[in-house]
Each structure stands twice: as structure tokens, then as C-alpha cells.
Design an enzyme around this catalytic site. Structure first.
Site, short mmCIF file in Angstrom:
data_model
loop_
_atom_site.label_atom_id
_atom_site.label_comp_id
_atom_site.label_asym_id
_atom_site.label_seq_id
_atom_site.Cartn_x
_atom_site.Cartn_y
_atom_site.Cartn_z
N ARG A 158 -5.41 -4.46 3.55
CA ARG A 158 -4.94 -3.09 3.78
C ARG A 158 -6.09 -2.23 4.31
O ARG A 158 -7.27 -2.55 4.10
CB ARG A 158 -4.42 -2.54 2.45
CG ARG A 158 -3.66 -1.24 2.56
CD ARG A 158 -2.70 -1.15 1.40
NE ARG A 158 -2.19 0.18 1.13
CZ ARG A 158 -1.22 0.78 1.83
NH1 ARG A 158 -0.68 0.18 2.86
NH2 ARG A 158 -0.79 1.98 1.49
N ASP A 170 -1.01 7.54 2.97
CA ASP A 170 -0.56 6.89 1.72
C ASP A 170 -1.46 7.28 0.55
O ASP A 170 -1.15 6.99 -0.61
CB ASP A 170 -0.50 5.37 1.88
CG ASP A 170 0.91 4.89 2.25
OD1 ASP A 170 1.82 5.74 2.28
OD2 ASP A 170 1.09 3.69 2.49
N SER A 173 0.00 1.36 -2.29
CA SER A 173 1.06 0.84 -1.43
C SER A 173 2.30 0.51 -2.26
O SER A 173 2.21 0.29 -3.47
CB SER A 173 0.56 -0.42 -0.73
OG SER A 173 1.61 -1.02 -0.02
N THR A 191 7.56 -0.40 8.32
CA THR A 191 6.63 -1.44 7.87
C THR A 191 7.39 -2.69 8.24
O THR A 191 8.53 -2.61 8.67
CB THR A 191 6.41 -1.27 6.35
OG1 THR A 191 5.68 -0.08 6.13
CG2 THR A 191 5.69 -2.44 5.70
N1 GLY Z 1 2.68 2.33 4.09
C1 GLY Z 1 3.73 1.94 3.23
C2 GLY Z 1 3.23 1.29 1.98
O1 GLY Z 1 2.20 0.67 1.98
O2 GLY Z 1 3.86 1.41 0.95
#
Ligand code: GLY
Length: 554
Positions: A92, A409, A438, A367
Site C-alpha cells: 500500500r 484514506d 484500508s 478499487t
Molecule cells: N482506498 C480504499 C481502501 O483501501 O479501503
């Protein structure tokens, strides 16, 4: 637990027939875009294992599904190898070194748009590092062979599907502000039509370098230099040093049990695995399943479990390398029992009585998730993202790929809503090098020591509930994988105190839930699950009819 009354059990969701998954014996790939699915199958046929195929699919989606597939974003890969080893690769995005807690506030302390739009919205991308790590650790085929199909799709082009062409046109609402995005994805306003060949020459050259030189090109080489220069020129934060320092992290998957199945799922910085395990724990001690799929009673119990988890999520989850996530407490059987005991079988619990903190959100499908399995029994689940559709809407100049807006986020202003309407606390405040919380939750279900199913979905906070529901559909209601994926979904996230239900639930069910005290809001599609089930030697793949995706095997 209070007495479960089954008086109103009968009203059910609409589908009554059985849909058929795609079946194959040797390998299966399910993704949201047909060219990418095909790339994965070809890699399996060429002797690659499921990890090789997953790497190639991830790179192909970066070309053919640009709204979420990416080089400029990040994600999670969950692996379960045939020899029993498991791994969770966290690639990430991380906050750049120059990031700071209040970087998205203006002089009056008001949150700006900068966490969602433009160069300042991006965290340091992790996808290339993560996929390369997966290939090095678990793959069989050479890296270049995994990158080449994506490079070819970009430089030679491919026919755009209806959904992809439509999506790019929709994404144009933000992309038109950025000349490079407008040029590459919107053809300067002459939108691409379905069926047209879409060539991405810059991206092809970037992928060609990555094929030849590996992730080093992206993080230290020409791609890194061009990206850092573009950032500097436009006020972005990501520097050459940020790129060079980026590391994908291997974490222990989170594990638990439900009705005799072993669950392997995503640990923090995902909130999803904790959610799945807590909610299944609450539900396991109830008779909700006897009420039947789609019944008001079953929806009621599942929703109450959702409500409690999302209240916890708002306060207790963040990057475990920066904050102490109380995992043991959140999954403590005594705590789970307490939640279960608090559920009134007859009435919705007002969210105001569940917790004091505030968490508000709405779904987004931007996503993507894909699932891969091979004949040897290796299983891979990948969810990765740019966050919003087409991320920050910025295409890196001369490089052909979009950049994420994952900084949103984080809690850009702890206590105030982010892009999803999420109001989150200090645990998820911005700090240099930190990973934003996330909801992505790639998950593998095991039965008697063997893979039973692999699944995941996009959808912001709804991801967690979509995965929960599809797992329950298979385990509690014995649906085949395609029916389980197709089945109408619902979502509750504590606040706002509303139950969002896809079309497909009957007016009777809605009426019963309303009488129980729910505020029901009808929604369109929730999520795009990509699942594989293992059934007596068959691999059964299910793409989500809510997406333009495909399942294919051989
Ligand atoms: N960007 C969406 C998530 O990681 O929940």
C-alpha cells in the site's frame, strides 16, 4: 443470547435460479477486465504458478482497467501456497517524508480538496515493488515474462470494452483538469468509443523499462527521476528519496475460524480482516442462517454485527507500525459475546446507542480485486487501488500512468469527513512514512486444510461487508460460488444509521426491516466480487455481473 424469533423469516431476495460459474481443472483467473483475465490464464498455461499469473494480471490491469488497476497506487496480496505457507504482502502507499498531520488544512483550519485531487493527493506508490516482491519470493517464471503482456497491451493497444470506454468518459470529469490525463485518457476531448483500439505508448515504454530493469527503474531509475521531477514541478510531495526508500512489507495474515472453516485474511493496516472475523464471531453464535438467505431476520442479525464492527473501526484501527491496534481485544470471544448479547432479535439498535464516536461513509467501486488459483493448489487474492476512480486524476508526465489519491484514506482532518465521508480518529492521522487505513480484504476460506474459496471486492467500506456476505452465502446457505456472488447485497456501517440495500430485496423484506426500526435506502450495485471456489477437483470461477469482468480457466 436473546431468543431468536423466526416469525418473519420467509420474505426472501428475488433470485431463485442457480447461475453457473466457469469451471476448469488446471487453473482459474477472475478479474474485472477480460484482457487481463486472459493474460493470467496464458501465464498459467505457460507453466507459471498462481503468483506468476497474479503478478501478470496486476500489471495488465494497470493498462486495461486504468480507473483502479495501477502502477501508481498500491494494495494487498494474500497468498496461500500448496505447501501450506501463507503470506500477506502489503504494498500500500505510504505517506511521503514531507507529509504532515495538517497538510490538507487551509489557513482557517478547513479541509481542502488537495487530499483527493491533484499532485499533493498521492502517497508513495507500492504496486511495482509489491508485485516484484511476490514474483521474487513465490513465482516461477522470469519477471520480464510477467511484464511483457502488459507492455504489449499498452504499446500495441487493445479493443476497449463498453464498460471501460464508458468509465473513462465518466472519469473525464476530473481528468480534464490535468493536460496529461486529458491527452492520454480523453484524447483531448474526443472520447474513446467502445471497440476502438486504445494505445498507450508512454505506458508501454514505462512497462518496457520495468520489464528489462525491474522495480529498480520505477524506484531509482528513469521512471523514478521523471516522476519525482513531475511532482516537484507541480507541488507534489513525492521525492526521489521517497521512491528509493519505499518498501513492500510482508505481514502475517490474520486467521480465524467460522463454522469449521479456517479463514485467512488481511491484517492491519487493513481494517477488513478484523471486521470479517469479528462479525463472523458474532454471527456464529446465533441462528440467523436458519431464517434463510435474504430474509429480514438474517439481514437484521448480519446488519447488527456490521453496525458494531464499524463503530470499532472508527476508533481502533490504523497502521500497526505507528499505533497499537487492539487486535486481541477486538477479537476476544468475551467481547464478541457481549456484542451478540446486545442484539435485540426484534429491533434494530439505534447506532447512537452503540458507540459515541462518529464514522460516516459511502461506497465507491474504484478499487479492484482479482483471484487466481492453479492446479497445484496455490491460491492468490489481490485487491489494489488508486483509491478514487482514476486516483488523483493526474497522469505522470511522459510515463502514462495515473497517480493515486490514497492520502485521503488517512484522516485529513481527524474528526472531519474525507472523500468517502469517513470521519476517523487520531489512529489514522497523517504521519510521514505511515500507511493509511484500508478496507481492502483479500480473503481465503479453508476447509479440512484445503482451499475452499478465494474472494475479495472493491467498494471502499462496503468491501468488508461484500466479502462477509459472499462468504456467508457459500458457507451458511450452500450457494454455489456464482449464486453467492450474484446474490443481492446490503451494507451498514454504523453511521449514518441507514441500511443500504441493493435492488433485489423484495418489498416485503424491506417492509419487515422498516418495522424493525431500520431506515432502508435502496442502492444500485455494491462491490464487484471476484471469487473462486474449489469443488471436487474443479476450480469454479465467478466474476461479478455487476462488473464487466470475466472468469476464465483451462
Ligand atoms: N482506498 C480504499 C481502501 O483501501 O479501503
Amino acid at each position: 443470547m436473546r431468543r431468536l424469533v423466526l416469525l418473519f423469516a420467509i420474505a426472501t431476495a428475488v433470485p431463485v435460479w442457480s447461475a453457473q460459474p466457469v469451471r476448469a481443472k488446471n487453473g482459474m483467473v477472475v478479474s474485472v477486465e477480460p484482457h487481463a483475465t486472459e493474460v493470467g490464464v496464458k501465464i498459467l498455461q505457460a507453466g507459471g504458478n498462481a503468483v506468476d499469473a497474479a503478478v501478470a494480471v496486476g500489471l495488465a490491469l494497470a493498462v486495461t482497467h486504468p480507473s483502479a488497476g495501477n502502477l501508481g497506487g498500491g494494495g494487498f496480496m494474500l497468498v496461500r501456497l500448496a505447501d501450506g505457507r501463507t503470506a500477506f504482502l502489503d504494498f500500500r502507499e505510504r505517506a511521503p517524508a514531507a507529509a504532515s498531520r495538517n497538510m490538507y488544512l487551509d489557513a482557517n483550519g478547513k479541509a481542502t480538496q488537495d487530499s483527493t485531487l491533484g499532485y499533493r493527493a498521492s502517497g508513495v506508490p507500492g504496486t511495482v515493488r509489491g508485485l516484484e516482491l511476490a514474483s521474487q519470493k513465490f513465482g516461477k517464471l522470469p519477471w520480464a515474462q510477467l511484464v511483457r503482456p502488459a507492455a504489449d497491451l499498452a504499446s500495441k493497444g487493445y479493443a476497449l470494452s463498453y464498460s471501460e470506454a464508458n468509465s473513462m468518459r465518466g472519469g473525464g470529469r476530473g481528468m480534464e483538469r490535468f493536460p496529461e490525463s486529458k491527452r492520454v485518457f480523453l484524447r483531448d476531448g474526443k472520447y474513446y468509443e467502445p471497440g476502438e483500439t486504445f494505445v498507450q505508448a508512454d505506458l508501454g515504454r514505462t512497462l518496457d523499462r520495468i520489464a528489462r530493469l525491474g522495480g529498480k527503474d520505477f524506484y531509482e531509475g528513469e521512471t523514478a527521476r521523471l516522476l519525482a521531477a513531475d511532482m516537484q514541478e507541480h507541488g507534489g510531495l513525492i521525492t526521489l528519496a521517497d521512491l528509493k526508500n519505499y518498501k513492500a512489507i510482508e505481514r502475517q495474515p490474520l486467521t480465524g475460524k467460522y463454522r469449521g472453516y479456517d479463514i485467512i485474511t488481511a491484517p492491519p493496516p487493513s481494517s477488513g480482516g478484523v471486521g470479517i472475523l469479528q462479525m463472523l464471531g458474532v454471527l456464529e453464535g446465533t441462528d440467523f442462517a436458519k431464517a434463510g438467505a435474504g430474509s429480514a431476520m438474517a439481514v437484521h442479525y448480519i446488519t447488527e454485527a456490521m453496525r458494531h464492527f464499524f463503530a470499532d473501526r472508527s476508533e481502533h484501527l490504523g497502521d500497526p507500525d505507528f499505533v497499537k491496534v487492539p487486535l486481541t481485544a477486538l477479537l476476544d470471544p468475551k467481547y464478541i459475546l457481549k456484542i451478540r448479547d446486545s442484539i435485540d432479535p426484534e429491533k434494530a439498535t439505534p447506532s447512537s446507542q452503540v458507540h459515541a464516536a462518529v464514522f460516516n461513509g459511502h461506497e465507491s467501486n474504484e478499487t479492484t480485486h482479482y483471484s487466481v488459483a492453479d492446479a497445484q493448489g496455490n491460491v492468490v487474492a489481490v485487491t489494489y487501488t488508486l483509491n478514487g476512480g482514476y486516483g488523483s486524476k493526474v497522469t505522470a508526465t511522459g510515463l502514462g500512468f495515473l497517480l493515486n489519491n490514497e492520502m485521503d484514506d488517512f484522516a485529513p482532518k481527524p474528526g472531519e469527513a474525507n472523500m468517502y465521508g469517513l470521519i476517523q480518529g487520531e489512529f489514522n492521522a497523517i504521519q510521514p512514512g505511515k500507511t493509511p487505513l484500508s478496507s481492502m480484504v483479500p480473503t481465503i476460506l479453508m476447509r479440512d486444510g484445503k482451499p475452499f474459496a478465494v474472494l475479495g471486492s472493491p467498494g471502499g467500506p462496503t468491501i468488508i461487508n461484500t466479502v462477509l456476505e459472499v462468504a456467508i452465502n457459500m458457507i451458511d446457505w450452500n450457494m454455489n460460488v456464482q449464486d453467492a456472488v450474484n446474490w443481492p447485497r446490503f451494507h451498514h456501517q454504523w453511521l449514518p444509521d441507514e441500511l443500504r440495500m441493493e435492488n433485489g430485496y423484495s418489498p416485503d423484506t424491506i417492509d419487515l426491516l422498516t418495522k424493525r426500526g431500520y431506515t432502508v435506502k435502496r442502492i444500485g450495485a455494491q462491490g464487484e466480487c471476484a471469487a473462486i471456489r474449489f469443488n471436487n477437483g474443479w476450480l469454479e470461477g465467478a466474476a461479478d455481473p455487476r462488473s464487466g469482468g470475466t472468469a476464465a480457466g483451462y
